[in-house]
Design a protein around this motif. Structure first.
Motif, PDB file in Angstrom:
ATOM      1  N   MET A  88       0.836  -1.207   0.000  1.00 11.15           N
ATOM      2  CA  MET A  88       0.000   0.000   0.000  1.00 11.15           C
ATOM      3  C   MET A  88       0.872   1.259   0.000  1.00 11.15           C
ATOM      4  N   ARG A  89       0.476   2.236  -0.774  1.00 11.34           N
ATOM      5  CA  ARG A  89       1.312   3.431  -0.901  1.00 11.34           C
ATOM      6  C   ARG A  89       0.398   4.648  -0.942  1.00 11.34           C
ATOM      7  N   GLN A  90       0.762   5.675  -0.236  1.00 10.59           N
ATOM      8  CA  GLN A  90      -0.040   6.907  -0.239  1.00 10.59           C
ATOM      9  C   GLN A  90       0.629   7.931  -1.163  1.00 10.59           C
ATOM     10  N   VAL A  91      -0.153   8.543  -2.072  1.00 10.74           N
ATOM     11  CA  VAL A  91       0.431   9.612  -2.891  1.00 10.74           C
ATOM     12  C   VAL A  91      -0.363  10.892  -2.692  1.00 10.74           C
ATOM     13  N   ARG A  92       0.324  12.002  -2.961  1.00  9.05           N
ATOM     14  CA  ARG A  92      -0.294  13.306  -2.779  1.00  9.05           C
ATOM     15  C   ARG A  92      -0.322  14.038  -4.118  1.00  9.05           C
ATOM     16  N   ILE A  93      -1.512  14.484  -4.526  1.00 15.01           N
ATOM     17  CA  ILE A  93      -1.638  15.224  -5.789  1.00 15.01           C
ATOM     18  C   ILE A  93      -1.896  16.687  -5.424  1.00 15.01           C
ATOM     19  N   PRO A  94      -1.093  17.616  -5.930  1.00 13.29           N
ATOM     20  CA  PRO A  94      -1.343  19.023  -5.616  1.00 13.29           C
ATOM     21  C   PRO A  94      -2.598  19.538  -6.331  1.00 13.29           C
ATOM     22  N   ALA A  95      -3.457  20.218  -5.593  1.00 14.67           N
ATOM     23  CA  ALA A  95      -4.617  20.984  -6.073  1.00 14.67           C
ATOM     24  C   ALA A  95      -5.202  20.577  -7.429  1.00 14.67           C
ATOM     25  N   PRO A  96      -5.705  19.342  -7.554  1.00 15.06           N
ATOM     26  CA  PRO A  96      -6.248  18.920  -8.851  1.00 15.06           C
ATOM     27  C   PRO A  96      -7.486  19.728  -9.244  1.00 15.06           C
ATOM     28  N   VAL A  97      -7.566  20.068 -10.525  1.00 20.01           N
ATOM     29  CA  VAL A  97      -8.718  20.824 -11.028  1.00 20.01           C
ATOM     30  C   VAL A  97      -9.286  20.090 -12.234  1.00 20.01           C
TER      31      VAL A  97
ATOM     32  N   ARG B 297      -8.545   9.347  -0.299  1.00 19.85           N
ATOM     33  CA  ARG B 297      -8.690   9.280   1.152  1.00 19.85           C
ATOM     34  C   ARG B 297      -9.057  10.625   1.756  1.00 19.85           C
ATOM     35  N   ARG B 298      -8.452  11.688   1.203  1.00 22.35           N
ATOM     36  CA  ARG B 298      -8.603  13.000   1.859  1.00 22.35           C
ATOM     37  C   ARG B 298      -8.414  14.106   0.821  1.00 22.35           C
ATOM     38  N   THR B 299      -9.283  15.114   0.873  1.00 23.96           N
ATOM     39  CA  THR B 299      -9.144  16.271  -0.019  1.00 23.96           C
ATOM     40  C   THR B 299      -9.050  17.514   0.855  1.00 23.96           C
ATOM     41  N   VAL B 300      -7.957  18.247   0.695  1.00 26.55           N
ATOM     42  CA  VAL B 300      -7.665  19.379   1.579  1.00 26.55           C
ATOM     43  C   VAL B 300      -7.591  20.660   0.752  1.00 26.55           C
ATOM     44  N   ILE B 301      -8.361  21.668   1.157  1.00 26.89           N
ATOM     45  CA  ILE B 301      -8.365  22.956   0.454  1.00 26.89           C
ATOM     46  C   ILE B 301      -8.045  24.064   1.448  1.00 26.89           C
ATOM     47  N   ARG B 302      -6.995  24.829   1.146  1.00 23.50           N
ATOM     48  CA  ARG B 302      -6.528  25.913   2.030  1.00 23.50           C
ATOM     49  C   ARG B 302      -6.392  25.447   3.488  1.00 23.50           C
ATOM     50  N   GLY B 303      -5.838  24.247   3.644  1.00 18.36           N
ATOM     51  CA  GLY B 303      -5.571  23.725   4.979  1.00 18.36           C
ATOM     52  C   GLY B 303      -6.763  23.076   5.661  1.00 18.36           C
ATOM     53  N   HIS B 304      -7.951  23.138   5.048  1.00 20.28           N
ATOM     54  CA  HIS B 304      -9.141  22.527   5.655  1.00 20.28           C
ATOM     55  C   HIS B 304      -9.474  21.215   4.961  1.00 20.28           C
ATOM     56  N   VAL B 305      -9.802  20.202   5.745  1.00 22.48           N
ATOM     57  CA  VAL B 305     -10.175  18.908   5.173  1.00 22.48           C
ATOM     58  C   VAL B 305     -11.621  18.997   4.680  1.00 22.48           C
ATOM     59  N   HIS B 306     -11.807  18.860   3.363  1.00 23.86           N
ATOM     60  CA  HIS B 306     -13.161  18.947   2.794  1.00 23.86           C
ATOM     61  C   HIS B 306     -13.786  17.570   2.598  1.00 23.86           C
ATOM     62  N   PHE B 307     -12.946  16.554   2.487  1.00 17.98           N
ATOM     63  CA  PHE B 307     -13.438  15.184   2.326  1.00 17.98           C
ATOM     64  C   PHE B 307     -12.445  14.258   2.996  1.00 17.98           C
TER      65      PHE B 307
ATOM     66  N   VAL C  55      -4.240  10.097  -1.981  1.00 22.16           N
ATOM     67  CA  VAL C  55      -4.829   8.917  -2.613  1.00 22.16           C
ATOM     68  C   VAL C  55      -4.030   7.692  -2.190  1.00 22.16           C
ATOM     69  N   GLU C  56      -4.752   6.629  -1.865  1.00 20.21           N
ATOM     70  CA  GLU C  56      -4.087   5.391  -1.492  1.00 20.21           C
ATOM     71  C   GLU C  56      -4.049   4.455  -2.689  1.00 20.21           C
TER      72      GLU C  56
END
Ligand code: NCD
Ligand code: ZN
Length: 367
Positions: free
Chosen positions: A1-10, A326-336, A294-295
């Protein structure tokens, strides 16, 4: 299992359906679907009712988003036959772009007049691009006009072999053209029609295997992955004829990152096409501390009951997925986080193009 981080996807191609079709989706349900799918921002198309073809209708959408959006939202204006290009151009400093429909699709916005198309292309001052729905010969016509006018054009949902080849040729000539491809054209073909039935009805239609292969073979030509999230209810899709369109916000990143797990794409390929180039093409600087986790790992399949889109179905049900938001973060706030929306309606911001030095780097369609 691996966790990756995607910057500000639009996601630069979304139909939030408000106003006019809120039984299909509204700004809250659509942006909830966006953050559940890992997107921190979406750009909304103008084929609502009324269509977004004036400054007043564009401002109305912004007011609604201030109250209802759960992620950041930018709004397109649309070209209409009964509108004058000058009125639409008044929205240019604040709208994310001008959408021009040159082929039949859902809604009444369709331009079928060469003179008017030329007037819109010449009259649009930017900074956002003119986004065209232009299939087949219409795409060749648009490329000809780009060569003559120099207007920066972004081609929506490229789906066929000949089309991606035309765009490659246009880019080779340094024309200011960029393009997007949808996950459904990358992961589905006409061979899925028997199983999907009317749900697979979409504009542009699903391609052949050769079309699909051509898209994958032309990855360097593809600037953005965009969903064309076009929700319709199950009941509407069962009518004859069914309205074209399928939801996509909650499956796009899981599908694209499954392709990363399987070695068909790299993580850098995906980040380039959901973050770097989309934000450059539409002049949308990323907000601080904004990313998606994303996991990658175990196989899972979608449960339609867990979807946030009001459509409540997906063409990718049953698809083996190996990436999960797993988690969506916008301006430091967890939105999902872990299946739950944690941000209230009104926590998203309205996006407008911000122009800096990046305009120069967009010349020649090579963002
Ligand atoms: C879209 C819709 O339903 O609004 N439908 C579709 O098949 N893609 C319209 C569009 O983007 O062409
Ligand atoms: Zn669309």
């Amino acid at each position: 299992m691996r966790q990756v981080r995607i910057p500000a996807p639009v996601d630069v191609h979304v139909h939030l359906r408000e106003p006019g079709y809120t039984h299909k989706e509204d700004i809250t349900s659509g942006t909830q679907a966006a953050v559940a799918g890992g997107f921190t921002a979406v750009l909304d198309m103008p084929n609502t009712a009324p269509p977004t073809t004036t400054v007043a209708t564009w401002e109305d959408k912004c007011r609604r988003a201030h109250r209802k959006a759960v992620c950041d939202v930018g709004f397109f204006v649309g070209a209409a036959v009964d509108q004058i290009p000058d009125e639409v151009a008044r929205a240019a400093p604040r709208a994310v772009g001008l959408k021009v429909y040159l082929n039949d699709t859902f809604g009444p916005l369709r331009l079928n007049d060469l003179g008017l198309l030329q007037a819109y292309l010449i009259g649009w001052p930017g900074p956002g691009p003119v986004v065209v729905h232009a299939e087949g010969i219409m795409l060749a016509a648009v490329i000809g006009l780009v060569a003559l006018t120099g207007t920066r054009v972004h081609v929506a949902h490229v789906s066929r072999r000949e089309e991606i080849a035309l765009i490659r040729a246009a880019k080779a000539k340094n024309l200011p053209i960029t393009c997007e491809v949808t996950p459904h054209h990358l992961f589905l073909t006409q061979e899925d029609l028997p199983q999907l039935g009317a749900r697979a009805t979409v504009r542009p239609p699903l391609g052949t295997r050769a079309d699909q292969r051509a898209l994958w073979d032309h990855l360097p030509i593809i600037d953005c992955f965009a969903t064309d999230h076009a929700p319709h209810t199950r009941a509407e899709k069962e009518r004859t004829p069914p309205p074209p369109g399928m939801p996509g916000l909650e499956t796009a990143l899981p599908l694209l990152l499954t392709a990363v797990v399987e070695g068909r794409l790299t993580l850098a390929d995906v980040i380039e096409r959901v973050y770097t180039r989309p934000r450059r093409i539409f002049h949308l600087p990323p907000p601080p501390d904004t990313y998606t986790e994303v996991e990658l790992g175990p196989t899972w399949t979608l449960d339609e009951r867990a979807l946030f889109t009001r459509a409540g179905w997906s063409p990718f049900t049953g698809f083996p997925l190996r990436a999960r938001v797993r988690r969506t973060v916008i301006r430091g706030h967890v939105h999902f986080e872990e299946g739950h929306i944690l941000a209230p309606p009104g926590s998203g911001q309205v996006l407008q193009p911000v122009c800096g030095d990046d305009r120069a780097t967009l010349k020649g369609g090579q963002p």
